[in-house]
Motif scaffolding. Structure first.
Motif, PDB file in Angstrom:
ATOM      1  N   PRO A  86     -31.722  24.529  42.379  1.00  0.00           N
ATOM      2  CA  PRO A  86     -30.264  24.747  42.396  1.00  0.00           C
ATOM      3  C   PRO A  86     -29.766  25.440  41.121  1.00  0.00           C
ATOM      4  O   PRO A  86     -28.986  24.888  40.355  1.00  0.00           O
ATOM      5  CB  PRO A  86     -29.710  23.327  42.534  1.00  0.00           C
ATOM      6  N   PHE A  87     -30.199  26.670  40.913  1.00  0.00           N
ATOM      7  CA  PHE A  87     -29.856  27.414  39.708  1.00  0.00           C
ATOM      8  C   PHE A  87     -28.353  27.655  39.566  1.00  0.00           C
ATOM      9  O   PHE A  87     -27.843  27.823  38.476  1.00  0.00           O
ATOM     10  CB  PHE A  87     -30.568  28.769  39.702  1.00  0.00           C
ATOM     11  N   TRP A  88     -27.650  27.660  40.661  1.00  0.00           N
ATOM     12  CA  TRP A  88     -26.220  27.981  40.614  1.00  0.00           C
ATOM     13  C   TRP A  88     -25.381  26.846  40.040  1.00  0.00           C
ATOM     14  O   TRP A  88     -24.222  27.029  39.728  1.00  0.00           O
ATOM     15  CB  TRP A  88     -25.724  28.389  41.992  1.00  0.00           C
ATOM     16  N   TYR A  89     -25.969  25.662  39.867  1.00  0.00           N
ATOM     17  CA  TYR A  89     -25.259  24.560  39.208  1.00  0.00           C
ATOM     18  C   TYR A  89     -24.721  24.992  37.843  1.00  0.00           C
ATOM     19  O   TYR A  89     -23.632  24.625  37.451  1.00  0.00           O
ATOM     20  CB  TYR A  89     -26.204  23.391  38.915  1.00  0.00           C
ATOM     21  N   GLU A  90     -25.534  25.723  37.136  1.00  0.00           N
ATOM     22  CA  GLU A  90     -25.207  26.078  35.769  1.00  0.00           C
ATOM     23  C   GLU A  90     -23.932  26.910  35.673  1.00  0.00           C
ATOM     24  O   GLU A  90     -23.230  26.849  34.683  1.00  0.00           O
ATOM     25  CB  GLU A  90     -26.379  26.826  35.139  1.00  0.00           C
ATOM     26  N   GLU A  91     -23.632  27.682  36.687  1.00  0.00           N
ATOM     27  CA  GLU A  91     -22.465  28.547  36.650  1.00  0.00           C
ATOM     28  C   GLU A  91     -21.269  27.991  37.411  1.00  0.00           C
ATOM     29  O   GLU A  91     -20.137  28.315  37.091  1.00  0.00           O
ATOM     30  CB  GLU A  91     -22.818  29.918  37.223  1.00  0.00           C
ATOM     31  N   TRP A  92     -21.503  27.208  38.433  1.00  0.00           N
ATOM     32  CA  TRP A  92     -20.416  26.852  39.342  1.00  0.00           C
ATOM     33  C   TRP A  92     -19.877  25.444  39.163  1.00  0.00           C
ATOM     34  O   TRP A  92     -18.833  25.126  39.691  1.00  0.00           O
ATOM     35  CB  TRP A  92     -20.863  27.050  40.767  1.00  0.00           C
ATOM     36  N   GLY A  93     -20.592  24.587  38.517  1.00  0.00           N
ATOM     37  CA  GLY A  93     -20.066  23.241  38.329  1.00  0.00           C
ATOM     38  C   GLY A  93     -21.128  22.264  37.899  1.00  0.00           C
ATOM     39  O   GLY A  93     -22.321  22.550  37.941  1.00  0.00           O
ATOM     40  N   SER A  94     -20.675  21.093  37.496  1.00  0.00           N
ATOM     41  CA  SER A  94     -21.596  20.046  37.086  1.00  0.00           C
ATOM     42  C   SER A  94     -22.216  19.383  38.317  1.00  0.00           C
ATOM     43  O   SER A  94     -21.714  19.524  39.429  1.00  0.00           O
ATOM     44  CB  SER A  94     -20.849  18.996  36.265  1.00  0.00           C
ATOM     45  N   LYS A  95     -23.281  18.637  38.092  1.00  0.00           N
ATOM     46  CA  LYS A  95     -23.921  17.923  39.193  1.00  0.00           C
ATOM     47  C   LYS A  95     -22.958  16.936  39.835  1.00  0.00           C
ATOM     48  O   LYS A  95     -22.965  16.745  41.042  1.00  0.00           O
ATOM     49  CB  LYS A  95     -25.185  17.215  38.712  1.00  0.00           C
ATOM     50  N   LYS A  96     -22.124  16.327  39.003  1.00  0.00           N
ATOM     51  CA  LYS A  96     -21.139  15.364  39.516  1.00  0.00           C
ATOM     52  C   LYS A  96     -20.121  16.061  40.433  1.00  0.00           C
ATOM     53  O   LYS A  96     -19.793  15.547  41.505  1.00  0.00           O
ATOM     54  CB  LYS A  96     -20.425  14.696  38.345  1.00  0.00           C
ATOM     55  N   GLU A  97     -19.655  17.229  40.030  1.00  0.00           N
ATOM     56  CA  GLU A  97     -18.709  17.987  40.855  1.00  0.00           C
ATOM     57  C   GLU A  97     -19.356  18.429  42.169  1.00  0.00           C
ATOM     58  O   GLU A  97     -18.737  18.360  43.237  1.00  0.00           O
ATOM     59  CB  GLU A  97     -18.197  19.211  40.095  1.00  0.00           C
ATOM     60  N   ILE A  98     -20.604  18.860  42.079  1.00  0.00           N
ATOM     61  CA  ILE A  98     -21.337  19.280  43.283  1.00  0.00           C
ATOM     62  C   ILE A  98     -21.502  18.104  44.234  1.00  0.00           C
ATOM     63  O   ILE A  98     -21.280  18.220  45.436  1.00  0.00           O
ATOM     64  CB  ILE A  98     -22.726  19.861  42.923  1.00  0.00           C
ATOM     65  N   GLN A  99     -21.872  16.939  43.704  1.00  0.00           N
ATOM     66  CA  GLN A  99     -22.063  15.765  44.552  1.00  0.00           C
ATOM     67  C   GLN A  99     -20.763  15.370  45.242  1.00  0.00           C
ATOM     68  O   GLN A  99     -20.770  14.952  46.399  1.00  0.00           O
ATOM     69  CB  GLN A  99     -22.620  14.589  43.751  1.00  0.00           C
ATOM     70  N   LYS A 100     -19.678  15.506  44.551  1.00  0.00           N
ATOM     71  CA  LYS A 100     -18.371  15.219  45.144  1.00  0.00           C
ATOM     72  C   LYS A 100     -18.104  16.149  46.329  1.00  0.00           C
ATOM     73  O   LYS A 100     -17.635  15.726  47.373  1.00  0.00           O
ATOM     74  CB  LYS A 100     -17.289  15.382  44.071  1.00  0.00           C
ATOM     75  N   ARG A 101     -18.440  17.429  46.178  1.00  0.00           N
ATOM     76  CA  ARG A 101     -18.274  18.408  47.256  1.00  0.00           C
ATOM     77  C   ARG A 101     -19.199  18.071  48.424  1.00  0.00           C
ATOM     78  O   ARG A 101     -18.816  18.184  49.581  1.00  0.00           O
ATOM     79  CB  ARG A 101     -18.624  19.801  46.728  1.00  0.00           C
TER      80      ARG A 101
END
Length: 120
Positions: A86-101
């Motif tokens: 998941p390389f795009w984590y670094e640019e688009w949001g934190s892991k916590k924000e992604i998990q929320k989505r």
């Protein structure tokens, strides 16, 4: 209580991922196809007779209706989790924000599937 909800979401995501790959195979497609690459299914098919095609049509339509960011989350964290870094984590949001989505998308998908009578 939040923990239980998350476990249910994870279990649903795993079941959806497994069912998605099985549906691709049963329709004669490789399980590595991305939902946006899967062919459109002939509208003449009776959806009740082809539950795999019905699921794929639903997922394709769901994917198409999502904003770009949510499409990426659906692919990388739900349908294809574990297949790509998941390389795009670094640019688009934190892991916590992604998990929320992810949690929000899973809840939405689960509810839409229930209302449409689509089962895993």
């Amino acid at each position: 209580m939040g923990k239980k909800k998350n476990i249910d979401g994870d279990a649903f995501a795993m079941a959806l991922r497994k069912r998605y790959r099985k549906a691709l195979l049963s329709m004669g497609l490789p399980s590595s196809f991305h939902i946006y690459e899967s062919p459109r299914f002939c509208p003449g098919f009776a959806e009740g007779d082809f539950p795999d095609a019905r699921l794929l049509r639903f997922l394709r339509r769901t994917y198409a209706e999502l904003p770009t960011y949510d499409r990426q989350v659906l692919l990388a964290e739900i349908l294809e989790k574990g297949r790509y870094y998941p390389f795009w984590y670094e640019e688009w949001g934190s892991k916590k924000e992604i998990q929320k989505r992810v949690d929000t998308l899973l809840l939405s998908i689960r509810e839409k599937m229930k209302t449409r009578g689509i089962r895993l």
